[in-house]
Scaffold this motif. Structure first.
Motif, short mmCIF file in Angstrom:
data_model
loop_
_atom_site.label_atom_id
_atom_site.label_comp_id
_atom_site.label_asym_id
_atom_site.label_seq_id
_atom_site.Cartn_x
_atom_site.Cartn_y
_atom_site.Cartn_z
N SER A 71 0.75 -1.21 -0.01
CA SER A 71 -0.16 0.06 0.04
C SER A 71 0.84 1.22 0.04
N PRO A 72 1.38 1.51 -1.18
CA PRO A 72 2.48 2.78 -1.13
C PRO A 72 1.56 4.01 -1.16
N GLN A 73 0.32 4.20 -1.38
CA GLN A 73 -0.71 5.48 -1.60
C GLN A 73 -0.93 5.64 -0.06
N TRP A 74 -0.61 6.90 0.64
CA TRP A 74 -1.09 7.22 1.81
C TRP A 74 -1.31 8.69 2.08
N GLN A 75 -2.17 9.17 2.96
CA GLN A 75 -2.30 10.46 3.28
C GLN A 75 -1.86 10.72 4.74
N CYS A 76 -1.04 12.16 4.78
CA CYS A 76 -0.83 12.24 6.25
C CYS A 76 -1.95 13.33 6.79
N ASP A 77 -1.70 13.67 8.06
CA ASP A 77 -3.01 14.49 8.63
C ASP A 77 -2.78 16.10 8.72
N GLN A 78 -1.66 16.51 7.94
CA GLN A 78 -1.58 18.01 7.72
C GLN A 78 -2.36 18.68 6.85
N VAL A 79 -2.46 20.08 6.84
CA VAL A 79 -3.14 20.73 6.00
C VAL A 79 -2.03 21.26 5.21
N CYS A 80 -2.62 21.29 3.90
CA CYS A 80 -1.54 21.69 2.74
C CYS A 80 -0.85 22.95 3.02
N GLY A 81 -1.61 24.18 3.18
CA GLY A 81 -1.10 25.67 3.53
C GLY A 81 -0.12 26.04 2.63
N LYS A 82 -0.40 25.59 1.31
CA LYS A 82 0.29 26.42 0.20
C LYS A 82 -0.37 27.58 -0.07
N PRO A 83 0.29 28.73 -0.28
CA PRO A 83 -0.34 30.08 -0.78
C PRO A 83 -1.12 29.74 -2.15
N LEU A 84 -2.36 30.26 -1.98
CA LEU A 84 -3.14 30.24 -3.41
C LEU A 84 -2.71 31.31 -4.36
N PRO A 85 -3.13 31.30 -5.52
CA PRO A 85 -3.04 32.30 -6.63
C PRO A 85 -3.01 33.76 -6.10
N CYS A 86 -4.11 33.89 -5.37
CA CYS A 86 -4.61 35.31 -5.00
C CYS A 86 -3.67 36.07 -3.92
N GLY A 87 -2.59 35.15 -3.31
CA GLY A 87 -1.71 35.79 -2.53
C GLY A 87 -2.28 36.39 -1.35
N ASN A 88 -3.55 36.17 -0.88
CA ASN A 88 -4.05 36.27 0.34
C ASN A 88 -4.52 35.36 1.34
N HIS A 89 -4.67 33.93 0.81
CA HIS A 89 -5.17 33.05 1.40
C HIS A 89 -4.38 31.74 1.05
N THR A 90 -4.35 30.69 2.12
CA THR A 90 -3.70 29.42 1.94
C THR A 90 -4.51 28.03 1.56
N CYS A 91 -4.00 27.21 0.90
CA CYS A 91 -4.80 25.85 0.60
C CYS A 91 -5.15 25.35 2.21
N GLU A 92 -6.56 24.94 2.25
CA GLU A 92 -7.11 24.34 3.46
C GLU A 92 -7.21 22.89 3.21
N GLN A 93 -6.79 22.21 2.19
CA GLN A 93 -7.07 20.76 1.73
C GLN A 93 -6.04 20.12 2.67
N VAL A 94 -6.40 19.00 3.10
CA VAL A 94 -5.50 17.78 3.69
C VAL A 94 -4.35 17.14 2.73
N CYS A 95 -3.38 16.77 2.85
CA CYS A 95 -2.30 16.31 2.04
C CYS A 95 -2.98 15.65 0.80
N HIS A 96 -2.64 16.30 -0.40
CA HIS A 96 -3.20 16.07 -1.53
C HIS A 96 -2.31 16.22 -2.62
N ALA A 97 -2.37 15.57 -3.70
CA ALA A 97 -1.63 15.49 -4.86
C ALA A 97 -1.99 16.55 -6.00
N GLY A 98 -1.23 17.08 -6.60
CA GLY A 98 -1.47 17.95 -7.90
C GLY A 98 -1.47 19.55 -7.37
N PRO A 99 -2.02 20.45 -8.11
CA PRO A 99 -1.91 21.82 -7.72
C PRO A 99 -3.17 22.05 -6.82
#
Length: 816
Positions: A278-306
């Motif tokens: 089972s190589p595919q697994w998710q951690c419990d941390q929020v992504c936190g990457k800045p969104l294109p707007c520059g004002n907010h961050t990503c609120e999704q939990v560990c995900h793949a892709g943009p």
């Protein structure tokens, strides 16, 4: 008389039948019958399994399950229809389930399928009623069959023969042909047993096959066990793509990789040791990457892709969704000030507040509400439900109990009570929910044991009261009921043990041992218990009791005497007495017996008063010719003279004479000749045809006939009377004279004249016909005149022949 005779015959027949029934009950002949039935059953089983065992070199280990079904088919009461709880007989039509191989009566399963289909389809009211193929279940295993699969005809187990004939040398309900049903799971081969109940055994064919991993060489194996493992490591690459399967050679797909390795999560922030599978697994941390707007961050939990665009960018609606605004993602959308107008939870009214954030309030309007069952109405807030207190009186689907639910809208739930009806077994009650139709058969089984409890068979619940106990091969362990210390060996049984057949061996008064069979519990008919009032009363069955009989008299022979031990006294030698009776002709034919001594019988040759009396007729020889017996019984001395009359016929057989027997037997030949003569003329005919002139006599008649007869000449004109005997001897003859010769000559001349006249007449007739024919040829008077009749003049002979012939015939008649 005839009715009394019939009554006696019926009475004797009933008594004989009752005696035979009692003898059979206390004899061991039933064991012999059971052994014969077992031998016959063994032959049928061997015949059924012959083709299969020939493929397995005599190995029948795979036939145990099938053998159990076949044995139940033979055993009385083992095959039970679970629907009617009755035995399945070999002459009844049956049906076998293809899931559990349980056998039912054909009529019972047809009724079961019909009732099941009715119960399933009766509560439905949709438009497809009657079009859907509702299934019906097997009463035992609940395997479902389509409506079209409802049995309608009686077939054998393999389904080849319809209405198979009853054959005592075949398995019941079998056609006797090879089964040829496909094995399950299918291997391409067919069953080799004769038509049989139950499942088909594993395929016995030999095939060449390799192991699961295909590494070993192909080997020949049974088709039913062609899947085999070589026990070597599998070696196939697992789904992880890094490791190989280390399990031994196995069937199917390999198991997931059991190894552990360090693997990153989807977002790549954390690393952990996890299973390689089972190589595919998710951690419990929020992504936190800045969104294109520059004002907010990503609120999704560990995900793949943009992460995607900011959810607050673009046009946004107010809470009531009536107005849209284009605002920066850092500002919230204001309320529009209009009414909300969202439909409330009641689904009828709308929210009357101004555009607001958050959920709308509950509906507080008062309305006229109708209860759920539709029988009552009431004014109350819209958000509150209205349930009346009226209980539903409709019958539930069980068709027995009322719904009794408050304010029921009509869709009454299924009955929640337990059925509780007594099942067909009469031992248990139905545990299912209350339902319509027949209850399912009782699933329980009952153990039926033999008397000692070592042999047990399982039968459907309810059949234990009617089925015969199993046949036990263990010896009976009951103590003997006679004086012997041990009893004869016999199998376990119910009821009384069979009578002891060992020698009695009790000591008799004479000192010898009793040699007859044991008689401590002899079966004796009880007599004099009941007397019938008359022929109208039905005869009761004879009563038999068991009682101890005394030992019979000792039959051991004594060396000095041929008599047995119990009768060592003066005895009878069993030969005839042989003493001379008073008739002086016969001897006493009684068996050797005691004779009182007297003066006449002192010598032992004359009969005594105990001897038999001669009752035979006199057998002394009679005089020659006397056909009568002596009128006296057997007597000494000569017989008296015969005075009876003889009825005999005379010599000529026409008269019946009565003569004393004494006169006829004492007469000589001449006197007998006169006595038997009737003194009349003899009626016999002589060779010449005349009657004999002698008086009734014996022997042949004399040939010198004295009768006068007439003698004629050859032309019958002259005649003369002469004695018959002379004519027979050929001594006298009568010759014709000159006048006879002259008359012969005249007669010949007349004949010649007649012949000539006939010839001339024929010539004239032919001449006349010739002339008539010539006239027709000349054509005279054609078709106008009739033909002239030719008159033929009679000749002189035709005119005067009658005058000439009459005198000649007159003379001839006179001569005759």
């Amino acid at each position: 008389l005839s009715s009394q005779k019939k009554f006696d015959e019926i009475k004797k027949a009933n008594q004989a039948a009752a005696k035979k029934l009692v003898e059979d009950q206390f004899s061991s002949s039933s064991e012999d019958d059971d052994e014969d039935a077992e031998i016959k059953q063994g032959k049928i089983l061997a015949k059924t399994f012959t083709v299969y065992t020939s493929q397995t070199d005599g190995d029948a280990s795979e036939l145990e399950r099938t053998r159990q079904y076949v044995n139940e088919a033979f055993q009385s009461g083992a095959m039970t229809c679970l629907i009617c709880i009755a035995s399945v007989k070999r002459n009844q039509a049956v049906w076998s389930c293809c899931g559990c191989f349980c056998i039912f009566h054909l009529v019972c399963i047809q009724k079961w399928a019909k009732d099941s289909l009715f119960l399933v389809s009766s509560p439905l009211t949709d438009d497809d009623f009657g079009k859907k193929d509702y299934p019906w279940p097997c009463p035992k295993c609940r395997f479902e069959y389509k409506r079209s699969e409802t049995p309608s005809r009686y077939y054998c187990y393999c389904g080849k023969v319809e209405n198979p004939a009853v054959d005592p040398w075949l398995v019941p309900h079998s056609c006797g042909q090879i089964c040829e049903r496909e094995f399950k799971p299918s291997c391409g081969h067919k069953c080799l047993l004769l038509c049989h109940p139950g499942p088909c055994p594993p395929c016995p064919k030999m095939v060449t096959t390799t192991c699961h991993c295909k590494k070993a060489k192909p080997v020949p194996r049974r088709c039913s066990a062609k899947e085999w493992s070589c026990r070597l490591p599998c070696g196939r690459t697992l789904l992880c793509g890094q490791h190989t399967c280390e399990n031994s050679c196995h069937a199917g797909d390999c198991q997931p990789c059991p190894r552990v390795s360090k693997q990153r999560c989807i977002c790549g922030r954390q690393t952990a040791e996890r299973l390689c599978a089972s190589p595919q697994w998710q951690c419990d941390q929020v992504c936190g990457k800045p969104l294109p707007c520059g004002n907010h961050t990503c609120e999704q939990v560990c995900h793949a892709g943009p992460c995607g665009d900011c959810p607050r960018s673009g046009k946004r609606s107010c809470p009531c969704e009536k107005s849209k605004f284009t605002l920066p993602c850092t500002e919230d959308v204001p309320t529009c000030g209009d009414s909300c107008d969202k439909v409330l939870e009641c689904g009828i009214h709308k929210c009357s507040q101004r555009c607001h954030r958050g959920p709308c309030e509950i509906c507080r309007q008062e309305v006229e509400k109708q209860c759920r069952c539709g029988k009552h109405t009431k004014r109350m807030p819209c958000h509150k439900p209205y349930l009346c207190e009226t209980k539903c009186t409709k019958i539930r689907d069980c068709q027995k109990h009322q719904c009794r639910r408050k304010c029921c809208p009509g869709n009454c739930p299924p009955c929640d009570q337990v059925c509780g009806r007594t099942l067909g077994c009469r031992n248990h009650k139905c545990p299912s929910g209350c339902h319509r139709g027949s209850c399912n058969p009782c699933p329980e089984t009952v153990d039926v044991k033999c008397n000692c409890g070592k042999t047990v068979i399982k039968v459907p619940c309810g059949r234990e009261r009617t089925i015969k106990p199993p046949k036990c091969k263990q010896l009976c362990s009951r103590p003997p009921t006679c004086h012997h210390s041990t009893q004869e060996k016999h199998y376990c049984h119910f009821g009384r043990c069979p009578p002891c057949r060992q020698p009695c061996q009790k000591a008799l008064t004479c000192g010898h041992l009793c040699p007859v069979s044991c008689h401590d519990e002899a079966l004796v008919k009880q007599t004099g218990v009941h007397q019938s009032a008359g022929p109208w009363e039905q005869p009761s069955e004879p009563a038999f009791i068991r009682t101890a009989l005394p030992c019979p008299p000792c039959e051991v022979p004594i060396p000095v005497s041929p008599l047995p031990c119990h009768s060592a006294n003066p005895y009878s030698c069993k030969r005839f007495c042989g003493r001379l009776l008073d008739c002086q002709n016969h001897t006493c034919m009684k068996e050797c017996h005691h004779v009182t001594k007297s003066n006449g019988s002192a010598d032992g040759k004359k009969a005594g008063p105990e001897c038999s009396q001669c009752e035979e007729e006199c057998t002394k020889p009679r005089p020659s010719g006397c056909p009568h017996r002596c009128v006296l019984p057997c007597h000494p001395g000569d017989c008296p003279s015969c005075l009876q009359m003889l009825k005999i016929k005379c010599h000529c057989k026409l008269s019946v004479l009565y003569i004393e027997c004494l006169k006829l037997t004492c007469a000589d030949l001449e006197e007998k000749e006169l006595l038997i003569s009737c003194k009349n003329q003899c009626p016999k005919e002589l060779p010449c045809g005349h009657r004999c002139k002698e008086i009734c006599h014996s022997g042949s008649c004399p040939l010198n006939c004295s009768q006068k007869v007439k003698l004629r000449c050859l032309c019958k004109r002259l005649k003369k009377e002469i004695q018959c005997s002379k004519i027979q001897e050929g001594q006298v003859s009568l010759e014709c004279d000159a006048l006879c010769k002259e008359m012969k000559r005249k007669a010949s001349e007349i004949k010649e004249a007649e012949a000539k006249a006939a010839i001339e007449e024929e010539k004239r007739r032919q001449q006349a016909e010739l002339e008539a024919f010539e006239n027709r040829l000349k054509g005279r008077r054609k078709n106008k005149r009739r033909k002239d009749e030719v008159e033929v003049e009679q000749s002189s002979w035709q005119k005067y022949k009658n005058i000439i012939m009459l005198p000649v015939f007159g003379v001839a008649v006179v001569m005759v």
